[in-house]
Design a protein around this motif. Structure first.
Motif, PDB file in Angstrom:
ATOM      1  N   SER A   1       0.814  -1.218   0.000  1.00 56.23           N
ATOM      2  CA  SER A   1       0.000   0.000   0.000  1.00 56.23           C
ATOM      3  C   SER A   1       0.846   1.266   0.000  1.00 56.23           C
ATOM      4  O   SER A   1       2.003   1.267   0.418  1.00 56.23           O
ATOM      5  CB  SER A   1      -0.927  -0.003   1.224  1.00 56.23           C
ATOM      6  N   ASP A   2       0.230   2.348  -0.457  1.00 55.79           N
ATOM      7  CA  ASP A   2       0.863   3.661  -0.463  1.00 55.79           C
ATOM      8  C   ASP A   2       0.321   4.565   0.635  1.00 55.79           C
ATOM      9  O   ASP A   2       0.935   5.570   0.983  1.00 55.79           O
ATOM     10  CB  ASP A   2       0.625   4.344  -1.816  1.00 55.79           C
ATOM     11  N   LEU A   3      -0.843   4.203   1.175  1.00 54.29           N
ATOM     12  CA  LEU A   3      -1.508   5.031   2.175  1.00 54.29           C
ATOM     13  C   LEU A   3      -2.392   4.141   3.038  1.00 54.29           C
ATOM     14  O   LEU A   3      -3.048   3.225   2.527  1.00 54.29           O
ATOM     15  CB  LEU A   3      -2.358   6.109   1.487  1.00 54.29           C
ATOM     16  N   LEU A   4      -2.394   4.403   4.338  1.00 52.98           N
ATOM     17  CA  LEU A   4      -3.256   3.673   5.275  1.00 52.98           C
ATOM     18  C   LEU A   4      -4.297   4.622   5.849  1.00 52.98           C
ATOM     19  O   LEU A   4      -3.960   5.706   6.332  1.00 52.98           O
ATOM     20  CB  LEU A   4      -2.416   3.084   6.415  1.00 52.98           C
ATOM     21  N   ILE A   5      -5.574   4.210   5.790  1.00 54.29           N
ATOM     22  CA  ILE A   5      -6.650   4.937   6.469  1.00 54.29           C
ATOM     23  C   ILE A   5      -7.111   4.053   7.616  1.00 54.29           C
ATOM     24  O   ILE A   5      -7.502   2.900   7.411  1.00 54.29           O
ATOM     25  CB  ILE A   5      -7.814   5.242   5.516  1.00 54.29           C
ATOM     26  N   THR A   6      -7.061   4.566   8.835  1.00 54.39           N
ATOM     27  CA  THR A   6      -7.298   3.715   9.998  1.00 54.39           C
ATOM     28  C   THR A   6      -7.757   4.517  11.199  1.00 54.39           C
ATOM     29  O   THR A   6      -7.589   5.740  11.252  1.00 54.39           O
ATOM     30  CB  THR A   6      -5.992   2.969  10.369  1.00 54.39           C
ATOM     31  N   LYS A   7      -8.332   3.826  12.166  1.00 60.85           N
ATOM     32  CA  LYS A   7      -8.491   4.381  13.497  1.00 60.85           C
ATOM     33  C   LYS A   7      -7.105   4.383  14.141  1.00 60.85           C
ATOM     34  O   LYS A   7      -6.301   3.498  13.873  1.00 60.85           O
ATOM     35  CB  LYS A   7      -9.434   3.502  14.333  1.00 60.85           C
ATOM     36  N   PRO A   8      -6.797   5.346  15.001  1.00 58.52           N
ATOM     37  CA  PRO A   8      -5.451   5.431  15.559  1.00 58.52           C
ATOM     38  C   PRO A   8      -5.212   4.526  16.764  1.00 58.52           C
ATOM     39  O   PRO A   8      -4.895   4.980  17.873  1.00 58.52           O
ATOM     40  CB  PRO A   8      -5.322   6.911  15.935  1.00 58.52           C
ATOM     41  N   GLY A   9      -5.373   3.225  16.562  1.00 63.33           N
ATOM     42  CA  GLY A   9      -5.007   2.274  17.605  1.00 63.33           C
ATOM     43  C   GLY A   9      -3.499   2.201  17.729  1.00 63.33           C
ATOM     44  O   GLY A   9      -2.766   2.334  16.737  1.00 63.33           O
TER      45      GLY A   9
ATOM     46  N   MET B   1      -0.229   7.736   7.094  1.00 69.19           N
ATOM     47  CA  MET B   1      -1.539   7.394   7.655  1.00 69.19           C
ATOM     48  C   MET B   1      -2.499   8.581   7.628  1.00 69.19           C
ATOM     49  O   MET B   1      -2.085   9.731   7.817  1.00 69.19           O
ATOM     50  CB  MET B   1      -1.375   6.939   9.114  1.00 69.19           C
ATOM     51  N   LEU B   2      -3.775   8.278   7.405  1.00 68.62           N
ATOM     52  CA  LEU B   2      -4.862   9.225   7.614  1.00 68.62           C
ATOM     53  C   LEU B   2      -5.774   8.621   8.676  1.00 68.62           C
ATOM     54  O   LEU B   2      -6.133   7.449   8.595  1.00 68.62           O
ATOM     55  CB  LEU B   2      -5.642   9.475   6.319  1.00 68.62           C
ATOM     56  N   PHE B   3      -6.154   9.421   9.673  1.00 65.30           N
ATOM     57  CA  PHE B   3      -6.888   8.902  10.820  1.00 65.30           C
ATOM     58  C   PHE B   3      -8.356   9.302  10.773  1.00 65.30           C
ATOM     59  O   PHE B   3      -8.693  10.460  10.569  1.00 65.30           O
ATOM     60  CB  PHE B   3      -6.270   9.425  12.121  1.00 65.30           C
ATOM     61  N   CYS B   4      -9.226   8.313  11.016  1.00 71.24           N
ATOM     62  CA  CYS B   4     -10.662   8.577  11.075  1.00 71.24           C
ATOM     63  C   CYS B   4     -11.245   7.928  12.316  1.00 71.24           C
ATOM     64  O   CYS B   4     -10.685   6.982  12.873  1.00 71.24           O
ATOM     65  CB  CYS B   4     -11.362   8.032   9.828  1.00 71.24           C
ATOM     66  N   ASP B   5     -12.380   8.435  12.767  1.00 74.70           N
ATOM     67  CA  ASP B   5     -13.177   7.807  13.830  1.00 74.70           C
ATOM     68  C   ASP B   5     -12.364   7.465  15.071  1.00 74.70           C
ATOM     69  O   ASP B   5     -12.420   6.359  15.597  1.00 74.70           O
ATOM     70  CB  ASP B   5     -13.863   6.540  13.311  1.00 74.70           C
ATOM     71  N   SER B   6     -11.601   8.431  15.579  1.00 71.96           N
ATOM     72  CA  SER B   6     -10.813   8.182  16.788  1.00 71.96           C
ATOM     73  C   SER B   6     -11.734   8.051  17.997  1.00 71.96           C
ATOM     74  O   SER B   6     -12.608   8.891  18.217  1.00 71.96           O
ATOM     75  CB  SER B   6      -9.839   9.345  17.030  1.00 71.96           C
ATOM     76  N   LEU B   7     -11.516   6.999  18.772  1.00 68.29           N
ATOM     77  CA  LEU B   7     -12.268   6.860  20.011  1.00 68.29           C
ATOM     78  C   LEU B   7     -11.753   7.871  21.021  1.00 68.29           C
ATOM     79  O   LEU B   7     -10.537   8.085  21.128  1.00 68.29           O
ATOM     80  CB  LEU B   7     -12.107   5.456  20.584  1.00 68.29           C
TER      81      LEU B   7
ATOM     82  N   ALA C   1      -5.138  13.907  10.448  1.00 71.03           N
ATOM     83  CA  ALA C   1      -6.530  13.642  10.793  1.00 71.03           C
ATOM     84  C   ALA C   1      -7.435  13.972   9.613  1.00 71.03           C
ATOM     85  O   ALA C   1      -7.237  14.975   8.927  1.00 71.03           O
ATOM     86  CB  ALA C   1      -6.938  14.468  12.010  1.00 71.03           C
ATOM     87  N   LEU C   2      -8.429  13.109   9.379  1.00 67.72           N
ATOM     88  CA  LEU C   2      -9.416  13.349   8.323  1.00 67.72           C
ATOM     89  C   LEU C   2     -10.499  14.275   8.878  1.00 67.72           C
ATOM     90  O   LEU C   2     -11.603  13.852   9.192  1.00 67.72           O
ATOM     91  CB  LEU C   2     -10.021  12.018   7.860  1.00 67.72           C
ATOM     92  N   GLN C   3     -10.147  15.545   8.985  1.00 66.31           N
ATOM     93  CA  GLN C   3     -11.074  16.509   9.571  1.00 66.31           C
ATOM     94  C   GLN C   3     -12.183  16.915   8.603  1.00 66.31           C
ATOM     95  O   GLN C   3     -13.253  17.334   9.022  1.00 66.31           O
ATOM     96  CB  GLN C   3     -10.299  17.751  10.018  1.00 66.31           C
ATOM     97  N   ASN C   4     -11.911  16.802   7.313  1.00 65.23           N
ATOM     98  CA  ASN C   4     -12.925  17.121   6.309  1.00 65.23           C
ATOM     99  C   ASN C   4     -12.590  16.388   5.018  1.00 65.23           C
ATOM    100  O   ASN C   4     -11.523  15.775   4.885  1.00 65.23           O
ATOM    101  CB  ASN C   4     -13.013  18.639   6.085  1.00 65.23           C
ATOM    102  N   GLU C   5     -13.474  16.466   4.047  1.00 69.98           N
ATOM    103  CA  GLU C   5     -13.293  15.734   2.795  1.00 69.98           C
ATOM    104  C   GLU C   5     -12.108  16.253   1.989  1.00 69.98           C
ATOM    105  O   GLU C   5     -11.527  15.504   1.187  1.00 69.98           O
ATOM    106  CB  GLU C   5     -14.571  15.821   1.957  1.00 69.98           C
ATOM    107  N   ASN C   6     -11.735  17.497   2.184  1.00 70.09           N
ATOM    108  CA  ASN C   6     -10.634  18.067   1.408  1.00 70.09           C
ATOM    109  C   ASN C   6      -9.311  17.353   1.676  1.00 70.09           C
ATOM    110  O   ASN C   6      -8.471  17.228   0.779  1.00 70.09           O
ATOM    111  CB  ASN C   6     -10.482  19.558   1.715  1.00 70.09           C
TER     112      ASN C   6
END
Length: 393
Positions: free
Chosen positions: A275-283, A297-303, A322-327
């Motif tokens: 892979s070239d990019l990981l999208i994940t929760k920041p476990g 890494m791009l981070f989404c849905d952090s607990l 952080a994936l703060q917005n779609e941009n």
């Protein structure tokens, strides 16, 4: 000569703690095949009927009320286990735990979760004579990890070391080792070759992970990703969420030659290499594995709680965003599709980020330090039998 024995204790609240235990065991065996290791999720091992109910309730709470989890984490952040909690744990576990130790006769006990740390610490306070090392598996130090009977804390970063020092832990009790990862993550494979091995296309690839419990539920994020499926290869890893996997497999919008759907896999190392990019929760574990691979890494849905702290650590150091917005996602997918380098921190390789003012991470260091500690002069291993535990404790 008797082989050295290491007992590694964890709990099943999330997959990261136990995963760290198995990673440490594998790393130690890689370095010294004569070391014997045993990894046990203590609660599930001692209470196979009750523990799954407790873990299921925890998982349900994370899904339905993550804010409550975060509130409790923050409220108790600077408070060690109360006497009442400690007493309850030991009434439930400590007699049986002593029996396990008596049977296995380890030279060292390593804990990757606060509950076993506190149980073993209690046993040490009434006579157990075995070194206890605690591996903190996040980029924060909740007070529940801390107990005076721990012989050595193995921590992720110098910042966590400072947090422990602020709470009264002695400097010689702390080593900055990084979080252990499996030896598969100690090196990388050629991207084109590993893609051929995995039978996927040799094109820009995004790996989307939902955590050990497969929590990919962000519909807006998924829809945005699907708009790029003709230009970017999308690999969705759903973990143990079999229901969601089956739902996606029957949904025609995921039926595309550039989309891969999978459940639990033991090939995460290779998928990261591909892979070239990981999208994940920041476990803590997933982020550390990606760090070892040098994967942005791009981070989404952090607990709320420790995942927020993990995200903050990686974002501040330039190894994730952080994936703060779609941009944000649009920007990186555009770069990927045009072949642009998307390394987050220009000029340094994340798995060896030894630039001035930054922590240095070596994937094998934690396992190496535990192997060294096995050879240090320690008290002779002792065994505390259930009969020798004072009844009133």
């Amino acid at each position: 000569m008797r082989k050295k024995r290491v007992l590694i204790l964890s709990e099943g609240f999330g997959s990261g703690h136990t995963q760290a235990g198995y990673a440490l065991a594998a790393g130690m065996k890689r370095m010294n095949p004569n070391i014997q290791t045993k990894v046990i999720e203590l609660g599930s091992f001692l209470n196979p009927t009750v523990a799954p109910w407790i873990i299921s309730a925890y998982r349900l709470t994370i899904h339905t009320n993550p804010g409550l989890v975060g509130m409790l984490y923050r409220k108790q952040h600077d408070k060690p286990f109360s006497k009442l909690t400690t007493m309850a744990l030991h009434r439930l576990f400590y007699h049986h735990t002593a029996e396990v130790i008596e049977h296995l006769r380890p030279d060292v006990i390593v804990s990757t979760h606060p509950i076993p740390t506190n149980i073993i610490s209690r046993l040490k306070s009434v006579g157990l004579n075995i070194p206890l090392y605690t591996v903190i598996t996040d980029y924060d130090a909740h007070a529940s990890w801390i107990n005076a009977k721990v012989d050595r804390f193995l921590v992720s970063t110098d910042n966590v070391r400072r947090l422990l020092l602020d709470r009264g832990v002695y400097p010689n009790q702390i080593q900055v080792t990084g979080i252990p990862v499996h030896p598969d993550f100690w090196s990388t494979e050629d991207k084109a070759s590993v893609r051929a091995t995995l039978n996927i296309k040799n094109m820009p690839t995004v790996f989307i992970m939902g955590g050990g419990w497969g929590m990919v539920a962000n519909d807006r994020l998924v829809e945005q990703l699907l708009r790029w499926k003709d230009r970017v290869q999308l690999v969705f890893c759903l973990g143990s969420n079999q229901k969601l996997l089956e739902k996606m497999q029957t949904d025609m919008k995921f039926s595309h030659p550039n989309i891969v759907l999978m459940g639990h896999t033991r090939e995460i190392s290779r998928w990261m290499d591909a892979s070239d990019l990981l999208i994940t929760k920041p476990g803590g574990m997933t982020c550390t594995e990606a760090l070892a691979k040098g994967l942005p890494m791009l981070f989404c849905d952090s607990l709320p709680g420790q995942e927020e702290m993990n995200r903050e650590y990686f974002v501040k150091r330039g190894y994730g965003k952080a994936l703060q917005n779609e941009n944000v996602l649009e920007e990186w997918l555009c770069k990927l599709s045009t072949g642009e380098n998307i390394r987050m921190d220009e000029g340094s390789v994340p798995s060896h980020f030894d630039a001035p003012g930054k922590d240095y991470y070596s994937p094998s260091r934690c396992a190496s330090e535990v192997v060294k500690l096995l050879d240090y002069p320690n008290p002779q291993p002792g065994v505390l039998t259930p009969h020798s535990i004072p009844v009133g404790i």
